[in-house]
Design a protein around this motif. Sequence first.
Motif, PDB file in Angstrom:
ATOM      1  N   LEU A 271       0.798  -1.222   0.000  1.00  0.00           N
ATOM      2  CA  LEU A 271       0.000   0.000   0.000  1.00  0.00           C
ATOM      3  C   LEU A 271       0.834   1.277   0.000  1.00  0.00           C
ATOM      4  N   LEU A 272       2.145   1.172   0.163  1.00  0.00           N
ATOM      5  CA  LEU A 272       2.988   2.338   0.440  1.00  0.00           C
ATOM      6  C   LEU A 272       3.124   3.279  -0.754  1.00  0.00           C
ATOM      7  N   ASN A 273       3.149   4.588  -0.432  1.00  0.00           N
ATOM      8  CA  ASN A 273       3.473   5.677  -1.365  1.00  0.00           C
ATOM      9  C   ASN A 273       2.599   5.717  -2.625  1.00  0.00           C
ATOM     10  N   PRO A 274       1.267   5.648  -2.481  1.00  0.00           N
ATOM     11  CA  PRO A 274       0.422   5.750  -3.681  1.00  0.00           C
ATOM     12  C   PRO A 274       0.149   7.206  -4.050  1.00  0.00           C
ATOM     13  N   ASP A 275      -0.275   7.418  -5.282  1.00  0.00           N
ATOM     14  CA  ASP A 275      -0.734   8.750  -5.675  1.00  0.00           C
ATOM     15  C   ASP A 275      -2.066   9.073  -5.019  1.00  0.00           C
ATOM     16  N   ALA A 276      -2.909   8.048  -4.853  1.00  0.00           N
ATOM     17  CA  ALA A 276      -4.205   8.256  -4.210  1.00  0.00           C
ATOM     18  C   ALA A 276      -4.550   7.046  -3.355  1.00  0.00           C
ATOM     19  N   LEU A 277      -5.091   7.312  -2.162  1.00  0.00           N
ATOM     20  CA  LEU A 277      -5.584   6.273  -1.265  1.00  0.00           C
ATOM     21  C   LEU A 277      -7.095   6.447  -1.169  1.00  0.00           C
ATOM     22  N   VAL A 278      -7.847   5.502  -1.719  1.00  0.00           N
ATOM     23  CA  VAL A 278      -9.311   5.586  -1.742  1.00  0.00           C
ATOM     24  C   VAL A 278      -9.860   4.793  -0.570  1.00  0.00           C
ATOM     25  N   ILE A 279     -10.547   5.469   0.347  1.00  0.00           N
ATOM     26  CA  ILE A 279     -11.104   4.839   1.539  1.00  0.00           C
ATOM     27  C   ILE A 279     -12.575   4.526   1.301  1.00  0.00           C
ATOM     28  N   SER A 280     -12.982   3.288   1.578  1.00  0.00           N
ATOM     29  CA  SER A 280     -14.404   2.966   1.450  1.00  0.00           C
ATOM     30  C   SER A 280     -14.963   2.337   2.712  1.00  0.00           C
ATOM     31  N   GLY A 281     -14.110   1.672   3.485  1.00  0.00           N
ATOM     32  CA  GLY A 281     -14.593   0.823   4.569  1.00  0.00           C
ATOM     33  C   GLY A 281     -15.117   1.535   5.788  1.00  0.00           C
ATOM     34  N   GLY A 282     -14.796   2.779   5.961  1.00  0.00           N
ATOM     35  CA  GLY A 282     -15.280   3.478   7.139  1.00  0.00           C
ATOM     36  C   GLY A 282     -14.398   3.292   8.352  1.00  0.00           C
ATOM     37  N   ILE A 283     -14.755   3.984   9.417  1.00  0.00           N
ATOM     38  CA  ILE A 283     -13.967   4.015  10.646  1.00  0.00           C
ATOM     39  C   ILE A 283     -14.858   3.589  11.796  1.00  0.00           C
ATOM     40  N   ALA A 284     -14.274   2.941  12.787  1.00  0.00           N
ATOM     41  CA  ALA A 284     -15.045   2.437  13.925  1.00  0.00           C
ATOM     42  C   ALA A 284     -15.755   3.570  14.648  1.00  0.00           C
ATOM     43  N   HIS A 285     -16.887   3.245  15.273  1.00  0.00           N
ATOM     44  CA  HIS A 285     -17.606   4.230  16.078  1.00  0.00           C
ATOM     45  C   HIS A 285     -16.674   4.828  17.127  1.00  0.00           C
ATOM     46  N   SER A 286     -16.806   6.125  17.334  1.00  0.00           N
ATOM     47  CA  SER A 286     -15.899   6.815  18.256  1.00  0.00           C
ATOM     48  C   SER A 286     -16.066   6.362  19.703  1.00  0.00           C
ATOM     49  N   ASN A 287     -17.264   5.820  20.035  1.00  0.00           N
ATOM     50  CA  ASN A 287     -17.514   5.406  21.421  1.00  0.00           C
ATOM     51  C   ASN A 287     -17.404   3.902  21.615  1.00  0.00           C
ATOM     52  N   ILE A 288     -16.773   3.210  20.638  1.00  0.00           N
ATOM     53  CA  ILE A 288     -16.660   1.760  20.715  1.00  0.00           C
ATOM     54  C   ILE A 288     -15.648   1.358  21.795  1.00  0.00           C
TER      55      ILE A 288
END
Length: 574
Positions: free
Chosen positions: A194-211
């Motif tokens: 995954l290192l040093n890409p021109d673009a990193l496309v995020i789709s999976g989301g981030i864990a709930h902040s209160n988890i």
Amino acid sequence: MDISTFGLFSTQGVLIKFSDLTILCDCSLFSIDQKPLPFIDYNIQELENIDYIFISNFYHIMALPLITEFTHFTGKIFATEPTIEFGRLLMNELVHEKEKYLIGKDFLRRNFNPIFNNPLYSIYDINSCIEKIQHVHYGEILRLSEDTKVIASSSGYCLGGTNWTFLNSDKKVVYLSLSSVQHCHQCPLQIEPLLNPDALVISGGIAHSNIHDINDSMKKIVSTIMFTLKNCGNVIIPALSCGIIFDILDCLSIYTKDIKNHSYHVISPIAKHSLHYSGILSEWMNDKLKERVFQQDEPMRCNEMLTNGQLHTHFSIQDFFKNKKSESSIIFIDHPSLNMGDVIPLINLWKNDQKNALILITPTDNVVEMLNNFQPIYMNVQYFPIDIRLTDKQFKDLIIKINPKEVLLPESHFKPSRLSVTYPDDGLYLKYGLKSYHLYNRNKIKTAYITEELAKKQFPKHHNESCLYYLYRGILEFTNGKIYIKSLKAYEDSNLDVKYEEIDIQDLCQKITDAGLGETLVEKSKDDYTVIKLPVYHALLKFNSRSILIETSNNKIRKRVFDIIKNIFENYEN
């Protein structure tokens, strides 16, 4: 390169146009908390133009038969073996639940699942779809075209979970699906591809902040189960028959092994196949579980529990009650959304006994809403969410390690919602949605410096509340490898316009031919430019009274034409 969501949410799919190829990453029907997403309003023409589909995990495969069996899609599909097989089981289960719903009783219809209000595929459609998918392994390089290739790497989220790295001659784009750095049964997240890409496309989301921390949630689950067993009650844990259930069973088998008069059960049409199949997937597990296989042990304890008779699988609750003994039962049962599956009648059956417990482990924004259809409920209800997705901090630490030039996140990440931190549109974090985002080539963008004199004369223009821009008109000057924009004032008294007008076109064409650049063609363009074409080298020279432009992809030809024009002006000065 263009990036957009395929459907209303990034978890439904991300459409990437890369190197003249149209690529779809993922196609899901459910959100992370297993609530059904709105059905995708498919553009048939767009589907027919998709060249490749890459499925990242078995949660994001559920809409695939709608594409492969109900449209004229002719592209290729890639996924790992666990994604394909667990995906097949989950889709089979969904079809079974819809058939049961259509002939179901009133309590099923009261817990209405909107996904059943839409046409769905059949078992035949699922099998036909699965046959079209090609298997891929971690580290395998797939060549999509002469110039484009893709590499699969572990996302660390589930068995067979995958991130995809797309490469061509001048760009590297990483698609980051559901990912995790938690130490669970699956192969850990692989960073290097995954290192040093021109673009990193995020789709999976981030864990709930209160988890809660996963270990903290596990301890509370064990504590609640032991308390319930002590009081001779039963425990219901709504969960899918694949995924995090493997880790929970592994943990419970250790902490409750000394407690008597209890048994574990998994109730689902796919429970038996899912649990047995997990035992032959050591290739996709972490190193610790792989070592167990080399020692001729079962890779996961749930497989041992099945062999020893501690864990039982049932097709339905009818099957469970036929063989139920008087001992207390810990039951994992589908569906975690509580709006379909045998979990609905089971909760209704046991909800009035305070000795029983309901443990909700699926991350959700509203537990109260999930339980509305079961009120009044007197059993002990506990919410211990297990969300192994990246937290805010883990996400930012990962980005620092990956070191992308740009991070593309779904629009939801920029809105103050359940996230503890939002991301500014500051040039590194950029958003994409239903509208396509175009990723430009940063190698073609240069930095220029303006003089103080010129800067004082400029006034900002408003673009929006957070952005100002300036319009500059000046002379570009190249000095010591840097570009400067200088005021036009120094050139206002010059006779450049006269010099351009004095160019002898026939003389210029002759000099070009004499220089060995071939014959020339002279034309007059509609925008009042004189155009001299060099057909042999696919180059042209455009000029009028104010500017000169040399158009060619060959820098050597550009230099030779430039030298000819430069000599003409030097002769004028002499």
